[in-house]
Design a protein around this motif. Sequence first.
Motif, mmCIF file in Angstrom:
data_model
loop_
_atom_site.group_PDB
_atom_site.id
_atom_site.type_symbol
_atom_site.label_atom_id
_atom_site.label_comp_id
_atom_site.label_asym_id
_atom_site.label_seq_id
_atom_site.Cartn_x
_atom_site.Cartn_y
_atom_site.Cartn_z
ATOM 1 N N PHE A 47 -27.089 35.686 58.651
ATOM 2 C CA PHE A 47 -26.333 36.912 58.424
ATOM 3 C C PHE A 47 -25.258 37.065 59.501
ATOM 4 O O PHE A 47 -25.437 36.637 60.648
ATOM 5 C CB PHE A 47 -27.259 38.134 58.442
ATOM 6 N N THR A 91 -18.803 37.201 55.106
ATOM 7 C CA THR A 91 -19.374 36.159 54.252
ATOM 8 C C THR A 91 -18.428 34.964 54.245
ATOM 9 O O THR A 91 -17.298 35.049 53.749
ATOM 10 C CB THR A 91 -19.592 36.677 52.827
ATOM 11 N N LYS A 114 -24.533 41.118 54.937
ATOM 12 C CA LYS A 114 -25.610 41.699 54.137
ATOM 13 C C LYS A 114 -25.165 42.987 53.434
ATOM 14 O O LYS A 114 -25.462 43.196 52.251
ATOM 15 C CB LYS A 114 -26.830 41.976 55.004
ATOM 16 N N GLU A 115 -24.470 43.845 54.140
ATOM 17 C CA GLU A 115 -24.055 45.121 53.554
ATOM 18 C C GLU A 115 -23.157 44.913 52.345
ATOM 19 O O GLU A 115 -23.321 45.560 51.297
ATOM 20 C CB GLU A 115 -23.333 45.959 54.614
ATOM 21 N N LEU A 123 -25.190 43.496 49.411
ATOM 22 C CA LEU A 123 -26.035 44.497 48.765
ATOM 23 C C LEU A 123 -25.225 45.443 47.885
ATOM 24 O O LEU A 123 -25.756 46.014 46.923
ATOM 25 C CB LEU A 123 -26.830 45.274 49.808
ATOM 26 N N ASP A 142 -33.131 44.699 49.642
ATOM 27 C CA ASP A 142 -32.891 44.086 50.939
ATOM 28 C C ASP A 142 -32.723 42.591 50.724
ATOM 29 O O ASP A 142 -33.138 42.040 49.694
ATOM 30 C CB ASP A 142 -34.065 44.357 51.894
ATOM 31 N N LEU A 143 -32.101 41.939 51.690
ATOM 32 C CA LEU A 143 -31.949 40.487 51.656
ATOM 33 C C LEU A 143 -32.698 39.873 52.821
ATOM 34 O O LEU A 143 -32.632 40.366 53.958
ATOM 35 C CB LEU A 143 -30.474 40.091 51.731
ATOM 36 N N LYS A 144 -33.415 38.802 52.534
ATOM 37 C CA LYS A 144 -34.110 38.032 53.552
ATOM 38 C C LYS A 144 -33.650 36.582 53.435
ATOM 39 O O LYS A 144 -33.160 36.143 52.391
ATOM 40 C CB LYS A 144 -35.623 38.097 53.354
ATOM 41 N N VAL A 151 -31.984 32.548 49.873
ATOM 42 C CA VAL A 151 -31.630 33.949 50.091
ATOM 43 C C VAL A 151 -32.512 34.764 49.151
ATOM 44 O O VAL A 151 -32.463 34.572 47.930
ATOM 45 C CB VAL A 151 -30.144 34.202 49.792
#
Length: 441
Positions: free
Chosen positions: A15, A19, A30-31, A34, A47-49, A134
Amino acid sequence: MKLELGNFYVKDIKFGQKTTYGDGILTINKEEALEVVYKDEHITEADLKIVKPGDMVRLVPVKEAIEPRYRVDGGPVFPGVTGKLIQAGNGRTLALKDMSVLVVGKHWGGFQDGLIDMGGEGAKYTYFSKLKNVVLVADTDEEFEQREQQKKNHALRWAGMRLSEYLGEVVKDQEPEEIETYSLTPITKRSEEINSLPSVVLVMQPQSQMEELGYNDLNYGWDTNRMLPTFMHPNEVLDGAMISGSFMPCSSKWSTYDMQNFPLIKRLYQEHGKTINFLGVIMSNLNVALDQKERSALFVAQIAKAIGADAAVVTEEGYGNPDADYIGCLVALEDAGVKTVGVSNEATGRDGGSQPLVTLDPKADALVSTGNVSELIELPPMETVIGELESLARDGLSGGWEDDEILGSSVKEDGSIIMENNAMFCGDQIAGWSTKTMKEY
């Protein structure tokens, strides 16, 4: 039809503030990512992991896997699904390799959902533990469908596709590290040398049993339950024409990632012009009523003969009731003089002693098994769980159970699990890249 897949091999994912992709590193804001997910107002939490091979992480309930891509000529990666209906299989598409987008439910799963262990003993059971992933973990507002999952599944899976398109766009102005070219001369225009080779067609039977819309695999956005067997160019399958459904015990599923990379198609391409004349794909279906099964088998056999097939490979997404379509198709092809090999998993019971397919026939004498859906798998607790471990037992995942008079619950108090292979996400890889091998005694 000529398809160029421009590959970018992802070495790491992290992250960051923007990007970007460079030197094999995919960096994700990430924001911003999303925001793409939240375009569906029904998604209430997301959420992203990031998970990588060897991580001591367990994911459940896993609903979908998708390879991030970008269509250079414009238009959606998944025609008729994430955008307008256009021809797939022609032109150039860019792909982020060695990674996927996994879609995981934060709460509540269903029998079609599965489990992935990224590390430890469980990692060997699924191809997706080998990828950098992801993970979109999300939930929706549709509590009334906790036990009937299709609106929830639609929202989360479509969010996964939007996210994949967002990530794929990061390489739109870059030159790929490798270009795979897939091209077939029209059947009637091929050289005498190629025509002298055995002509082979691949028959795919995607999951299409549900008469109610919203469950089945999609072909250019069209529910495959409404489809008769259709001749397709293999490039269309590799280039986003086919989308995974959400009705199938999970080890037997073809994820959308599987469709995008279908190994049997790529292997037949490798042999084209060398040992075989690869004709293309007959996209068939799986049905419920006997007359529907027989009709589809007749259509498949007729198409195969009309295009001059000497041999066929038939692969089935699923088991149980679909076995009747699978074996019926094999028999119809053999009766038409087309030598046929079948690829499927089997359901031989927890002890391996039951009949492997619901129906059999002596003419189906060349079968490849990719694993037993009923085999018991016991795995120790995992350091980290993404999603909701309780869903394996509570929500009717096809390989899990809330209580068994002998085995107890699939989820133990210490976080260890016992389940059938059924619940391993795409674990049998009927697409042609099963991690399983034969063992001799």
